[in-house]
Write a protein that holds these residues in place. Structure first.
Motif, PDB file in Angstrom:
ATOM      1  N   MET A   1       0.853  -1.175   0.000  1.00 63.63           N
ATOM      2  CA  MET A   1       0.000   0.000   0.000  1.00 63.63           C
ATOM      3  C   MET A   1       0.892   1.228   0.000  1.00 63.63           C
ATOM      4  N   ARG A   2       0.378   2.280  -0.650  1.00 68.89           N
ATOM      5  CA  ARG A   2       1.121   3.530  -0.745  1.00 68.89           C
ATOM      6  C   ARG A   2       0.317   4.676  -0.140  1.00 68.89           C
ATOM      7  N   ALA A   3       0.985   5.788   0.085  1.00 70.43           N
ATOM      8  CA  ALA A   3       0.351   6.950   0.712  1.00 70.43           C
ATOM      9  C   ALA A   3      -0.640   7.645  -0.212  1.00 70.43           C
ATOM     10  N   GLY A   4      -0.631   7.337  -1.474  1.00 71.59           N
ATOM     11  CA  GLY A   4      -1.546   7.926  -2.439  1.00 71.59           C
ATOM     12  C   GLY A   4      -1.689   7.021  -3.643  1.00 71.59           C
ATOM     13  N   PRO A   5      -2.521   7.403  -4.596  1.00 70.31           N
ATOM     14  CA  PRO A   5      -2.818   6.548  -5.744  1.00 70.31           C
ATOM     15  C   PRO A   5      -1.782   6.632  -6.857  1.00 70.31           C
ATOM     16  N   GLY A   6      -0.656   5.975  -6.649  1.00 70.53           N
ATOM     17  CA  GLY A   6       0.381   5.942  -7.667  1.00 70.53           C
ATOM     18  C   GLY A   6       1.702   5.492  -7.088  1.00 70.53           C
ATOM     19  N   THR A   7       2.606   5.097  -7.964  1.00 68.15           N
ATOM     20  CA  THR A   7       3.904   4.598  -7.511  1.00 68.15           C
ATOM     21  C   THR A   7       4.842   5.715  -7.070  1.00 68.15           C
ATOM     22  N   VAL A   8       4.487   6.980  -7.291  1.00 69.44           N
ATOM     23  CA  VAL A   8       5.323   8.090  -6.823  1.00 69.44           C
ATOM     24  C   VAL A   8       5.152   8.332  -5.326  1.00 69.44           C
ATOM     25  N   TYR A   9       4.134   7.748  -4.714  1.00 64.82           N
ATOM     26  CA  TYR A   9       3.882   7.910  -3.279  1.00 64.82           C
ATOM     27  C   TYR A   9       4.692   6.886  -2.489  1.00 64.82           C
ATOM     28  N   ASP A  10       5.042   7.251  -1.263  1.00 64.59           N
ATOM     29  CA  ASP A  10       5.810   6.362  -0.402  1.00 64.59           C
ATOM     30  C   ASP A  10       4.980   5.152   0.034  1.00 64.59           C
ATOM     31  N   PRO A  11       5.637   3.996   0.185  1.00 62.44           N
ATOM     32  CA  PRO A  11       4.947   2.827   0.741  1.00 62.44           C
ATOM     33  C   PRO A  11       4.559   3.091   2.199  1.00 62.44           C
ATOM     34  N   VAL A  12       3.376   2.591   2.603  1.00 65.20           N
ATOM     35  CA  VAL A  12       2.931   2.748   3.989  1.00 65.20           C
ATOM     36  C   VAL A  12       2.654   1.403   4.661  1.00 65.20           C
ATOM     37  N   ALA A  13       2.465   0.362   3.891  1.00 65.87           N
ATOM     38  CA  ALA A  13       2.211  -0.979   4.435  1.00 65.87           C
ATOM     39  C   ALA A  13       2.375  -1.978   3.299  1.00 65.87           C
ATOM     40  N   GLN A  14       2.578  -3.225   3.684  1.00 61.53           N
ATOM     41  CA  GLN A  14       2.684  -4.275   2.682  1.00 61.53           C
ATOM     42  C   GLN A  14       1.578  -5.290   2.906  1.00 61.53           C
ATOM     43  N   LEU A  15       0.852  -5.580   1.850  1.00 67.71           N
ATOM     44  CA  LEU A  15      -0.189  -6.602   1.898  1.00 67.71           C
ATOM     45  C   LEU A  15       0.365  -7.880   1.301  1.00 67.71           C
ATOM     46  N   VAL A  16      -0.058  -8.996   1.844  1.00 65.04           N
ATOM     47  CA  VAL A  16       0.317 -10.287   1.284  1.00 65.04           C
ATOM     48  C   VAL A  16      -0.961 -11.037   0.938  1.00 65.04           C
ATOM     49  N   ALA A  17      -0.824 -12.044   0.102  1.00 60.44           N
ATOM     50  CA  ALA A  17      -1.994 -12.829  -0.318  1.00 60.44           C
ATOM     51  C   ALA A  17      -2.780 -13.289   0.906  1.00 60.44           C
ATOM     52  N   GLY A  18      -4.079 -13.067   0.868  1.00 56.76           N
ATOM     53  CA  GLY A  18      -4.956 -13.462   1.963  1.00 56.76           C
ATOM     54  C   GLY A  18      -5.294 -12.336   2.925  1.00 56.76           C
ATOM     55  N   ASP A  19      -4.512 -11.247   2.912  1.00 60.67           N
ATOM     56  CA  ASP A  19      -4.847 -10.102   3.760  1.00 60.67           C
ATOM     57  C   ASP A  19      -6.168  -9.503   3.310  1.00 60.67           C
ATOM     58  N   GLU A  20      -6.944  -9.008   4.265  1.00 58.58           N
ATOM     59  CA  GLU A  20      -8.207  -8.355   3.941  1.00 58.58           C
ATOM     60  C   GLU A  20      -8.168  -6.910   4.405  1.00 58.58           C
ATOM     61  N   ALA A  21      -8.831  -6.059   3.653  1.00 61.63           N
ATOM     62  CA  ALA A  21      -8.921  -4.639   3.978  1.00 61.63           C
ATOM     63  C   ALA A  21     -10.284  -4.146   3.519  1.00 61.63           C
ATOM     64  N   THR A  22     -10.693  -3.016   4.049  1.00 58.56           N
ATOM     65  CA  THR A  22     -11.954  -2.401   3.659  1.00 58.56           C
ATOM     66  C   THR A  22     -11.674  -1.345   2.602  1.00 58.56           C
ATOM     67  N   VAL A  23     -12.403  -1.385   1.507  1.00 54.91           N
ATOM     68  CA  VAL A  23     -12.272  -0.359   0.474  1.00 54.91           C
ATOM     69  C   VAL A  23     -13.038   0.866   0.951  1.00 54.91           C
ATOM     70  N   ILE A  24     -12.342   2.007   1.035  1.00 57.33           N
ATOM     71  CA  ILE A  24     -12.980   3.238   1.515  1.00 57.33           C
ATOM     72  C   ILE A  24     -13.062   4.316   0.440  1.00 57.33           C
ATOM     73  N   GLY A  25     -12.588   4.009  -0.758  1.00 63.26           N
ATOM     74  CA  GLY A  25     -12.667   4.971  -1.856  1.00 63.26           C
ATOM     75  C   GLY A  25     -11.859   4.492  -3.043  1.00 63.26           C
ATOM     76  N   ARG A  26     -11.848   5.330  -4.054  1.00 61.23           N
ATOM     77  CA  ARG A  26     -11.093   5.011  -5.273  1.00 61.23           C
ATOM     78  C   ARG A  26     -10.627   6.314  -5.902  1.00 61.23           C
ATOM     79  N   ASP A  27      -9.718   6.190  -6.886  1.00 56.85           N
ATOM     80  CA  ASP A  27      -9.340   7.377  -7.645  1.00 56.85           C
ATOM     81  C   ASP A  27     -10.372   7.613  -8.747  1.00 56.85           C
ATOM     82  N   THR A  28     -10.212   8.648  -9.514  1.00 58.04           N
ATOM     83  CA  THR A  28     -11.224   9.016 -10.507  1.00 58.04           C
ATOM     84  C   THR A  28     -11.254   8.098 -11.726  1.00 58.04           C
ATOM     85  N   VAL A  29     -10.198   7.327 -11.953  1.00 56.40           N
ATOM     86  CA  VAL A  29     -10.146   6.463 -13.140  1.00 56.40           C
ATOM     87  C   VAL A  29     -10.182   4.970 -12.796  1.00 56.40           C
ATOM     88  N   TRP A  30     -10.550   4.651 -11.552  1.00 61.86           N
ATOM     89  CA  TRP A  30     -10.693   3.262 -11.094  1.00 61.86           C
ATOM     90  C   TRP A  30      -9.385   2.471 -11.129  1.00 61.86           C
TER      91      TRP A  30
END
Length: 76
Positions: A1-30
């Motif tokens: 996971m990154r701090a924003g929607p793109g690879t220019v943002y810093d990493p903030v966490a790492q997800l591995v297969a099987g991790d679950e998270a709640t979707v709270i939004g999206r960017d404008t282009v999905w």
């Protein structure tokens, strides 16, 4: 996971297969989803890296706040 929607943002966490998270939004282009982990941390992950567990994608709204790209990612 990154701090924003793109690879220019810093990493903030790492997800591995099987991790679950709640979707709270999206960017404008999905391309990126804003996520909240069970421990409360939030970040963004590319749509192509996720498997959504239900068919409610049409109900996912554009995130209320989309972080601006870091200054280092903008043209001088």
């Amino acid at each position: 996971m990154r701090a924003g929607p793109g690879t220019v943002y810093d990493p903030v966490a790492q997800l591995v297969a099987g991790d679950e998270a709640t979707v709270i939004g999206r960017d404008t282009v999905w391309a990126w989803f804003a996520l909240r982990l069970n421990d409360g941390r939030e970040g963004w992950a590319p749509r192509t890296a996720l498997e959504l567990l239900d068919d409610a994608t049409a109900e996912i709204a554009v995130a209320a706040t989309i972080p601006a790209p870091p200054a280092s990612a903008t043209a001088p």
